[in-house]
Design an enzyme around this catalytic site. Sequence first.
Site, mmCIF file in Angstrom:
data_model
loop_
_atom_site.group_PDB
_atom_site.id
_atom_site.type_symbol
_atom_site.label_atom_id
_atom_site.label_comp_id
_atom_site.label_asym_id
_atom_site.label_seq_id
_atom_site.Cartn_x
_atom_site.Cartn_y
_atom_site.Cartn_z
ATOM 1 N N ASN A 9 2.021 4.925 2.486
ATOM 2 C CA ASN A 9 3.435 4.567 2.337
ATOM 3 C C ASN A 9 3.680 4.309 0.854
ATOM 4 O O ASN A 9 3.254 3.293 0.326
ATOM 5 C CB ASN A 9 3.720 3.313 3.179
ATOM 6 C CG ASN A 9 5.144 2.808 2.990
ATOM 7 O OD1 ASN A 9 5.964 3.456 2.346
ATOM 8 N ND2 ASN A 9 5.423 1.639 3.540
ATOM 9 N N TRP A 10 4.329 5.263 0.223
ATOM 10 C CA TRP A 10 4.536 5.150 -1.232
ATOM 11 C C TRP A 10 5.650 4.158 -1.577
ATOM 12 O O TRP A 10 5.872 3.870 -2.743
ATOM 13 C CB TRP A 10 4.860 6.526 -1.826
ATOM 14 C CG TRP A 10 3.742 7.529 -1.711
ATOM 15 C CD1 TRP A 10 2.514 7.325 -1.128
ATOM 16 C CD2 TRP A 10 3.736 8.878 -2.183
ATOM 17 N NE1 TRP A 10 1.756 8.465 -1.204
ATOM 18 C CE2 TRP A 10 2.481 9.434 -1.853
ATOM 19 C CE3 TRP A 10 4.664 9.674 -2.852
ATOM 20 C CZ2 TRP A 10 2.140 10.752 -2.177
ATOM 21 C CZ3 TRP A 10 4.331 10.998 -3.164
ATOM 22 C CH2 TRP A 10 3.080 11.523 -2.838
ATOM 23 N N LYS A 11 6.361 3.698 -0.570
ATOM 24 C CA LYS A 11 7.471 2.745 -0.764
ATOM 25 C C LYS A 11 8.423 3.277 -1.850
ATOM 26 O O LYS A 11 8.592 4.486 -1.965
ATOM 27 C CB LYS A 11 6.919 1.355 -1.079
ATOM 28 C CG LYS A 11 5.916 0.889 -0.007
ATOM 29 C CD LYS A 11 5.564 -0.563 -0.090
ATOM 30 C CE LYS A 11 4.579 -0.910 1.025
ATOM 31 N NZ LYS A 11 4.194 -2.316 1.066
ATOM 32 N N HIS A 98 9.338 -1.141 9.248
ATOM 33 C CA HIS A 98 8.491 -1.787 8.241
ATOM 34 C C HIS A 98 9.032 -3.187 7.947
ATOM 35 O O HIS A 98 10.246 -3.395 7.941
ATOM 36 C CB HIS A 98 8.452 -0.938 6.963
ATOM 37 C CG HIS A 98 7.350 -1.377 6.049
ATOM 38 N ND1 HIS A 98 7.468 -2.488 5.245
ATOM 39 C CD2 HIS A 98 6.100 -0.890 5.851
ATOM 40 C CE1 HIS A 98 6.326 -2.651 4.582
ATOM 41 N NE2 HIS A 98 5.491 -1.700 4.929
ATOM 42 N N GLU A 100 9.404 -4.707 5.300
ATOM 43 C CA GLU A 100 10.332 -4.759 4.156
ATOM 44 C C GLU A 100 11.738 -4.361 4.592
ATOM 45 O O GLU A 100 12.734 -4.902 4.099
ATOM 46 C CB GLU A 100 9.788 -3.865 3.020
ATOM 47 C CG GLU A 100 8.559 -4.522 2.384
ATOM 48 C CD GLU A 100 7.534 -3.562 1.805
ATOM 49 O OE1 GLU A 100 7.853 -2.381 1.610
ATOM 50 O OE2 GLU A 100 6.393 -4.016 1.566
ATOM 51 N N GLU A 170 0.894 -4.607 10.660
ATOM 52 C CA GLU A 170 0.879 -5.019 9.255
ATOM 53 C C GLU A 170 1.313 -6.483 9.147
ATOM 54 O O GLU A 170 2.521 -6.768 9.107
ATOM 55 C CB GLU A 170 1.851 -4.169 8.441
ATOM 56 C CG GLU A 170 1.542 -2.688 8.478
ATOM 57 C CD GLU A 170 2.134 -1.961 7.281
ATOM 58 O OE1 GLU A 170 1.387 -1.242 6.630
ATOM 59 O OE2 GLU A 170 3.332 -2.146 6.993
ATOM 60 N N GLY A 176 0.728 -6.345 0.113
ATOM 61 C CA GLY A 176 0.928 -6.401 -1.331
ATOM 62 C C GLY A 176 0.471 -7.712 -1.953
ATOM 63 O O GLY A 176 0.772 -7.998 -3.108
ATOM 64 N N SER A 216 -2.881 -4.645 2.207
ATOM 65 C CA SER A 216 -3.922 -4.694 1.176
ATOM 66 C C SER A 216 -5.193 -3.945 1.592
ATOM 67 O O SER A 216 -6.298 -4.337 1.228
ATOM 68 C CB SER A 216 -4.244 -6.155 0.804
ATOM 69 O OG SER A 216 -3.091 -6.800 0.302
ATOM 70 N N GLY A 237 -0.377 0.957 1.352
ATOM 71 C CA GLY A 237 0.687 0.901 0.355
ATOM 72 C C GLY A 237 0.120 1.165 -1.030
ATOM 73 O O GLY A 237 -0.091 2.318 -1.430
ATOM 74 N N GLY A 238 -0.167 0.101 -1.771
ATOM 75 C CA GLY A 238 -0.593 0.212 -3.172
ATOM 76 C C GLY A 238 -1.694 1.227 -3.424
ATOM 77 O O GLY A 238 -1.611 2.030 -4.367
HETATM 78 P P1 13P Z 1 -0.199 -2.712 0.641
HETATM 79 O O1 13P Z 1 -1.341 -1.795 1.043
HETATM 80 O O2 13P Z 1 0.287 -2.498 -0.731
HETATM 81 O O3 13P Z 1 -0.521 -4.148 0.965
HETATM 82 O O4 13P Z 1 1.040 -2.305 1.602
HETATM 83 C C1 13P Z 1 0.847 -2.206 2.954
HETATM 84 C C2 13P Z 1 2.077 -1.636 3.561
HETATM 85 O O5 13P Z 1 3.092 -2.306 3.628
HETATM 86 C C3 13P Z 1 2.037 -0.253 4.041
HETATM 87 O O6 13P Z 1 3.163 0.071 4.772
#
Ligand code: 13P
Length: 255
Positions: A9-11, A98, A100, A170, A176, A216, A237-238
């Site tokens: 997920n590149w957000k 998600h 977010e 998640e 994050g 993470s 994510g990251g």
């Molecule tokens: P991180 O891997 O950056 O913690 O993000 C997880 C995430 O929200 C994937 O959708």
Amino acid sequence: MRSRMIAGNWKMNKTYDEAVELATGLADELKDGTGSVDVVVCPPAVDLKGVAEVIEQKKAPFALGAQDVYWEESGAYTGETAPNMLTNIGAKYCIIGHSERRGYFHETDEDVNRKAKALLAHNIIPINCCGESLEVREAGKHVSFVVEQIKKDTDGIELKDPNQYVIAYEPIWAIGTGKTATADDAQEVCGAIRETLASLFGKDLADTIRVLYGGSAKPDNIAGFLTEEDVDGALVGGASLKADSFAAMVKAAMN
Ligand code: 13P
């Protein structure tokens, strides 16, 4: 047996040019294939077409996913993206629910449910996120909270094929933050999710629906999660923003 899945997920990261560069780098890293591991990348909406072209040109062994969708077919919904627009540019998956989006954009379980139904009607596979806040976890209510989310998100949905749906657990406190859930934490909730899926869709389907962990997840901790019975991969994510680290996670899942 369930095949594993690693999804990125590149957000809200990567301009169009950067997205094309990252997808190209990933295609190079994974040029020898991904074995039985299904790999998905979910770039921002404006980057989808560019990444689709890289996948096609390089015959890359990963699929395209979007990060969000609206449930209406078309019309006066400024800023939104319809399911058939995603199908048309080659998206096979779409993240919904998600934390977010639930947090910053006030998305409810009812919204997530509408999105899931709209995606399924267009043969796009939802990656349905769920997960509790730190407050809920500290109150010891994380399992029941997540089970309720999944029941509401999938309300009225009938699945014929386990590959039509993916769940991603998640925990919000691990996203994050560098603070990962332990593999046992992930198993506790992913196991409860699978039991819930069995009560909703029957045991045979539930046994083959993929349940991912996210929060993470990185190259150096992915293997621990994958040893757990009900964790079938990761939503990253990251660590999905660099071709080498994401490819390392895919390779870990291939072992
Ligand atoms: P991180 O891997 O950056 O913690 O993000 C997880 C995430 O929200 C994937 O959708």
